[in-house]
Scaffold this active site. Structure first.
Site, PDB file in Angstrom:
ATOM      1  N   ASN A  15      -7.187  -7.876   9.467  1.00 53.87           N
ATOM      2  CA  ASN A  15      -8.212  -8.401   8.563  1.00 53.87           C
ATOM      3  C   ASN A  15      -9.498  -7.585   8.662  1.00 53.87           C
ATOM      4  OD1 ASN A  15      -6.299 -10.274   8.067  1.00 53.87           O
ATOM      5  ND2 ASN A  15      -7.295 -11.948   9.171  1.00 53.87           N
ATOM      6  N   CYS A  43     -25.264   8.585   2.462  1.00 48.51           N
ATOM      7  CA  CYS A  43     -25.235   8.702   3.920  1.00 48.51           C
ATOM      8  C   CYS A  43     -26.597   9.155   4.447  1.00 48.51           C
ATOM      9  CB  CYS A  43     -24.150   9.708   4.315  1.00 48.51           C
ATOM     10  SG  CYS A  43     -24.119  10.092   6.062  1.00 48.51           S
ATOM     11  N   THR A  95       0.728 -13.235   8.892  1.00 50.16           N
ATOM     12  CA  THR A  95       0.925 -11.936   8.236  1.00 50.16           C
ATOM     13  C   THR A  95       2.310 -11.880   7.629  1.00 50.16           C
ATOM     14  OG1 THR A  95       1.064  -9.531   8.506  1.00 50.16           O
ATOM     15  CG2 THR A  95       1.496 -10.840  10.476  1.00 50.16           C
ATOM     16  N   HIS A 108      -7.510  -2.290  10.094  1.00 52.57           N
ATOM     17  CA  HIS A 108      -7.760  -1.898   8.705  1.00 52.57           C
ATOM     18  C   HIS A 108      -9.244  -1.789   8.374  1.00 52.57           C
ATOM     19  CE1 HIS A 108      -3.443  -3.359   7.505  1.00 52.57           C
ATOM     20  NE2 HIS A 108      -3.446  -2.215   8.145  1.00 52.57           N
ATOM     21  N   ALA A 131      -2.059 -22.054  10.399  1.00 55.39           N
ATOM     22  CA  ALA A 131      -2.565 -21.462  11.640  1.00 55.39           C
ATOM     23  C   ALA A 131      -3.675 -22.331  12.247  1.00 55.39           C
ATOM     24  CB  ALA A 131      -3.088 -20.053  11.369  1.00 55.39           C
ATOM     25  N   ASN A 184       3.398 -19.034  10.782  1.00 52.84           N
ATOM     26  CA  ASN A 184       3.275 -18.702   9.359  1.00 52.84           C
ATOM     27  C   ASN A 184       3.688 -19.915   8.528  1.00 52.84           C
ATOM     28  OD1 ASN A 184       3.565 -17.356   6.686  1.00 52.84           O
ATOM     29  ND2 ASN A 184       3.451 -15.477   7.876  1.00 52.84           N
TER      30      ASN A 184
HETATM   31  C1  BJW Z   1      -0.478 -18.392   6.408  1.00 50.17           C
HETATM   32  C2  BJW Z   1      -1.467 -19.270   5.964  1.00 50.17           C
HETATM   33  C3  BJW Z   1      -1.949 -20.216   6.888  1.00 50.17           C
HETATM   34  C4  BJW Z   1      -0.949 -17.969   4.352  1.00 50.17           C
HETATM   35  N1  BJW Z   1      -1.457 -20.243   8.131  1.00 50.17           N
HETATM   36  N2  BJW Z   1       0.004 -18.448   7.622  1.00 50.17           N
HETATM   37  C5  BJW Z   1       7.461   1.877   1.383  1.00 50.17           C
HETATM   38  C6  BJW Z   1       8.050   1.518   2.597  1.00 50.17           C
HETATM   39  C7  BJW Z   1       7.313   1.504   3.799  1.00 50.17           C
HETATM   40  C8  BJW Z   1       5.973   1.841   3.805  1.00 50.17           C
HETATM   41  C9  BJW Z   1       5.403   2.202   2.597  1.00 50.17           C
HETATM   42  C10 BJW Z   1       6.140   2.230   1.419  1.00 50.17           C
HETATM   43  N3  BJW Z   1       5.307   2.591   0.414  1.00 50.17           N
HETATM   44  C11 BJW Z   1       4.080   2.799   0.937  1.00 50.17           C
HETATM   45  C12 BJW Z   1       4.132   2.569   2.253  1.00 50.17           C
HETATM   46  C13 BJW Z   1       3.019   2.654   3.204  1.00 50.17           C
HETATM   47  C14 BJW Z   1       2.061   1.484   3.076  1.00 50.17           C
HETATM   48  C15 BJW Z   1       2.859   0.191   3.198  1.00 50.17           C
HETATM   49  O1  BJW Z   1       3.137  -0.276   4.270  1.00 50.17           O
HETATM   50  N4  BJW Z   1       3.205  -0.432   2.084  1.00 50.17           N
HETATM   51  C16 BJW Z   1       4.041  -1.630   2.105  1.00 50.17           C
HETATM   52  C17 BJW Z   1       3.322  -2.750   1.388  1.00 50.17           C
HETATM   53  C18 BJW Z   1       5.355  -1.298   1.481  1.00 50.17           C
HETATM   54  N5  BJW Z   1       1.095   1.614   4.162  1.00 50.17           N
HETATM   55  C19 BJW Z   1       0.049   2.406   4.067  1.00 50.17           C
HETATM   56  O2  BJW Z   1      -0.229   2.994   3.037  1.00 50.17           O
HETATM   57  C20 BJW Z   1      -0.763   2.579   5.336  1.00 50.17           C
HETATM   58  N6  BJW Z   1      -1.049   3.930   5.550  1.00 50.17           N
HETATM   59  C21 BJW Z   1      -0.091   4.858   5.630  1.00 50.17           C
HETATM   60  O3  BJW Z   1       1.087   4.612   5.526  1.00 50.17           O
HETATM   61  O4  BJW Z   1      -0.578   6.091   5.846  1.00 50.17           O
HETATM   62  C22 BJW Z   1       0.323   7.201   5.892  1.00 50.17           C
HETATM   63  C23 BJW Z   1      -0.551   8.368   6.222  1.00 50.17           C
HETATM   64  C24 BJW Z   1      -0.424   8.956   7.455  1.00 50.17           C
HETATM   65  C25 BJW Z   1      -1.206  10.066   7.768  1.00 50.17           C
HETATM   66  C26 BJW Z   1      -2.112  10.532   6.823  1.00 50.17           C
HETATM   67  C27 BJW Z   1      -2.260   9.922   5.604  1.00 50.17           C
HETATM   68  C28 BJW Z   1      -1.458   8.818   5.294  1.00 50.17           C
HETATM   69  C29 BJW Z   1      -2.119   1.902   5.224  1.00 50.17           C
HETATM   70  C30 BJW Z   1      -2.010   0.447   4.984  1.00 50.17           C
HETATM   71  C31 BJW Z   1      -3.397  -0.173   4.878  1.00 50.17           C
HETATM   72  C32 BJW Z   1      -3.275  -1.535   4.266  1.00 50.17           C
HETATM   73  N7  BJW Z   1      -4.512  -1.952   3.791  1.00 50.17           N
HETATM   74  C33 BJW Z   1      -4.606  -3.265   3.189  1.00 50.17           C
HETATM   75  C34 BJW Z   1      -5.810  -3.279   2.263  1.00 50.17           C
HETATM   76  C35 BJW Z   1      -7.113  -3.195   3.095  1.00 50.17           C
HETATM   77  C36 BJW Z   1      -8.272  -3.222   2.241  1.00 50.17           C
HETATM   78  C37 BJW Z   1      -8.340  -4.509   1.454  1.00 50.17           C
HETATM   79  O5  BJW Z   1      -8.549  -5.568   2.068  1.00 50.17           O
HETATM   80  O6  BJW Z   1      -8.217  -4.450   0.242  1.00 50.17           O
HETATM   81  O7  BJW Z   1      -4.712  -4.250   4.195  1.00 50.17           O
HETATM   82  S1  BJW Z   1      -3.162  -3.801   2.285  1.00 50.17           S
HETATM   83  C38 BJW Z   1      -3.279  -5.477   2.717  1.00 50.17           C
HETATM   84  O8  BJW Z   1      -2.080  -5.812   3.427  1.00 50.17           O
HETATM   85  C39 BJW Z   1      -4.432  -5.576   3.717  1.00 50.17           C
HETATM   86  C40 BJW Z   1      -3.825  -6.410   4.811  1.00 50.17           C
HETATM   87  O9  BJW Z   1      -4.497  -6.189   6.026  1.00 50.17           O
HETATM   88  C41 BJW Z   1      -2.406  -5.953   4.811  1.00 50.17           C
HETATM   89  C42 BJW Z   1      -1.476  -6.912   5.472  1.00 50.17           C
HETATM   90  O10 BJW Z   1      -1.448  -8.115   4.772  1.00 50.17           O
HETATM   91  P1  BJW Z   1      -1.246  -9.452   5.588  1.00 50.17           P
HETATM   92  O11 BJW Z   1      -2.329  -9.635   6.532  1.00 50.17           O
HETATM   93  O12 BJW Z   1       0.121  -9.475   6.100  1.00 50.17           O
HETATM   94  O13 BJW Z   1      -1.475 -10.536   4.447  1.00 50.17           O
HETATM   95  P2  BJW Z   1      -0.479 -11.055   3.331  1.00 50.17           P
HETATM   96  O14 BJW Z   1      -1.301 -11.615   2.240  1.00 50.17           O
HETATM   97  O15 BJW Z   1       0.538 -10.041   2.991  1.00 50.17           O
HETATM   98  O16 BJW Z   1       0.311 -12.235   4.023  1.00 50.17           O
HETATM   99  C43 BJW Z   1      -0.337 -13.447   4.366  1.00 50.17           C
HETATM  100  C44 BJW Z   1       0.640 -14.265   5.162  1.00 50.17           C
HETATM  101  O17 BJW Z   1      -0.039 -15.375   5.674  1.00 50.17           O
HETATM  102  C45 BJW Z   1       1.819 -14.780   4.345  1.00 50.17           C
HETATM  103  O18 BJW Z   1       3.009 -14.522   5.066  1.00 50.17           O
HETATM  104  C46 BJW Z   1       1.552 -16.276   4.228  1.00 50.17           C
HETATM  105  O19 BJW Z   1       2.734 -17.039   4.222  1.00 50.17           O
HETATM  106  C47 BJW Z   1       0.737 -16.535   5.461  1.00 50.17           C
HETATM  107  N8  BJW Z   1      -0.217 -17.655   5.375  1.00 50.17           N
HETATM  108  N9  BJW Z   1      -1.792 -19.062   4.698  1.00 50.17           N
HETATM  109  C48 BJW Z   1      -0.499 -19.430   8.500  1.00 50.17           C
HETATM  110  N10 BJW Z   1      -2.939 -21.176   6.569  1.00 50.17           N
HETATM  111 ZN    ZN Z   2     -22.482  11.766   6.045  1.00 48.92          ZN
END
Ligand code: BJW
Ligand code: ZN
Length: 256
Positions: free
Chosen positions: A111, A157, A198, A128, A241, A223
């Site tokens: 988060n 900057c 997550t 992140h 949670a 979850n």
């Molecule tokens: C509850 C609840 C309650 C609800 N109690 N539970 C294909 C296959 C594999 C990988 C990839 C692919 N295509 C692309 C990729 C890579 C990609 C990726 O993983 N994509 C997948 C989605 C397929 N990853 C990346 O791009 C990463 N970087 C990378 O790969 O770099 C390569 C590289 C290397 C070297 C040089 C250059 C590049 C970076 C990923 C960064 C993700 N960023 C985000 C956005 C941040 C900014 C923003 O906020 O906008 O981060 S994406 C978004 O998802 C955010 C979150 O942190 C992240 C995870 O989400 P999270 O936390 O799991 O939330 P939700 O909404 O998905 O789930 C919520 C859960 O809570 C649910 O399960 C509910 O049931 C539950 N819930 N209420 C308990 N009360």
């Molecule tokens: Zn700078």
């Protein structure tokens, strides 16, 4: 899954925690949902803003193509977070750390909302980034947005006068290497790994619990619904949670 006997379900898991030396908690958007911060996925839906899916807005391509729009998106999100307070889940995690009952305690979060910090958690590994900071596109220096103000977008900057972007890790961008390595190392060394709110779908954060499990940790998932991690978890506690974590993490003395 029956959640009525939540207390009965948490008791055996509490016993595992009582024996734990090193605990790692990985949180995702679900832990902040009860505070009013929208999640990205879950319940079969995905976040959309002004008709655009979040994957498109929160992407490396969008920073290249339309930085002002990226700022609008994150200023909007920061506005939402500003009105939110930590909930019982954040507080239970902070209290578990402050209690000192575990020899080692690591909080890793995906988060960017800073609510763990507001709740009192210290040294959380923010994989992140942090929505409250801006990062220079050229020199990488960080600045608190409270200091920068809201007028100038993109902010300039103070070190090199280039444009700044939100300090968050977008799709297609690399995570901070030190933060990721530390999370992996702590995962490999923990006895108990608790994964909260997550969807466990986003690379590379999804590897944190996988590493913990592979290296022998007891894996607990909290979850609302099943995730790709569920088959690997030793215990899955389905529910909010903010209701489950206080039951799980508070000791007899702290139980109220
Ligand atoms: C509850 C609840 C309650 C609800 N109690 N539970 C294909 C296959 C594999 C990988 C990839 C692919 N295509 C692309 C990729 C890579 C990609 C990726 O993983 N994509 C997948 C989605 C397929 N990853 C990346 O791009 C990463 N970087 C990378 O790969 O770099 C390569 C590289 C290397 C070297 C040089 C250059 C590049 C970076 C990923 C960064 C993700 N960023 C985000 C956005 C941040 C900014 C923003 O906020 O906008 O981060 S994406 C978004 O998802 C955010 C979150 O942190 C992240 C995870 O989400 P999270 O936390 O799991 O939330 P939700 O909404 O998905 O789930 C919520 C859960 O809570 C649910 O399960 C509910 O049931 C539950 N819930 N209420 C308990 N009360
Ligand atoms: Zn700078």
């Amino acid at each position: 899954m029956d959640i009525e006997n939540r207390q009965d379900r948490t008791e055996p898991v509490k016993a595992v925690l009582e024996r734990a030396r090193s605990v790692l908690i990985l949180t995702g958007a679900g832990i902040s949902a009860e505070s009013g911060v929208p999640t990205f996925r879950g319940g079969g839906g995905a976040a959309v803003w002004r008709g655009m899916p979040f994957e498109q807005l929160s992407s490396a391509e969008m920073v290249e193509q339309n930085l002002p729009l990226v700022w609008e998106w994150f200023d909007y999100r920061r506005g939402v977070v500003k009105g939110c307070e930590p909930n019982a889940g954040h507080l239970a995690i902070a209290e578990a750390q402050q209690s000192g009952r575990f020899e080692e305690f690591t909080l890793v979060t995906q988060n960017i909302d800073g609510l763990h910090r507001v709740a009192g958690s210290q040294d959380a590994i923010e994989l992140h980034g942090d929505i409250h900071k801006a990062k220079c596109l050229s020199c990488g220096s960080l600045q608190a947005l409270d200091d920068v103000g809201d007028d100038e977008r993109p902010p300039v900057c103070s070190e090199c006068f280039d444009s700044m972007r939100p300090h968050v890790v977008l799709f297609g961008e690399a995570l901070d290497e030190d933060a990721l390595l530390k999370a992996y190392e702590r995962a490999a060394a923990c006895d108990v790994c608790i994964v909260v709110g997550t969807s466990a779908q986003v690379y590379p954060a999804m590897h944190v619990p996988e590493i913990a499990k592979r290296e022998g940790a007891f894996l607990i998932e909290v979850n609302l619904e099943e995730t790709p991690l569920t088959p690997k978890a030793d215990v899955s506690l389905f529910g909010k949670a903010g209701e489950i974590l206080p039951l799980l993490l508070r000791t007899e003395n702290e139980d109220r």
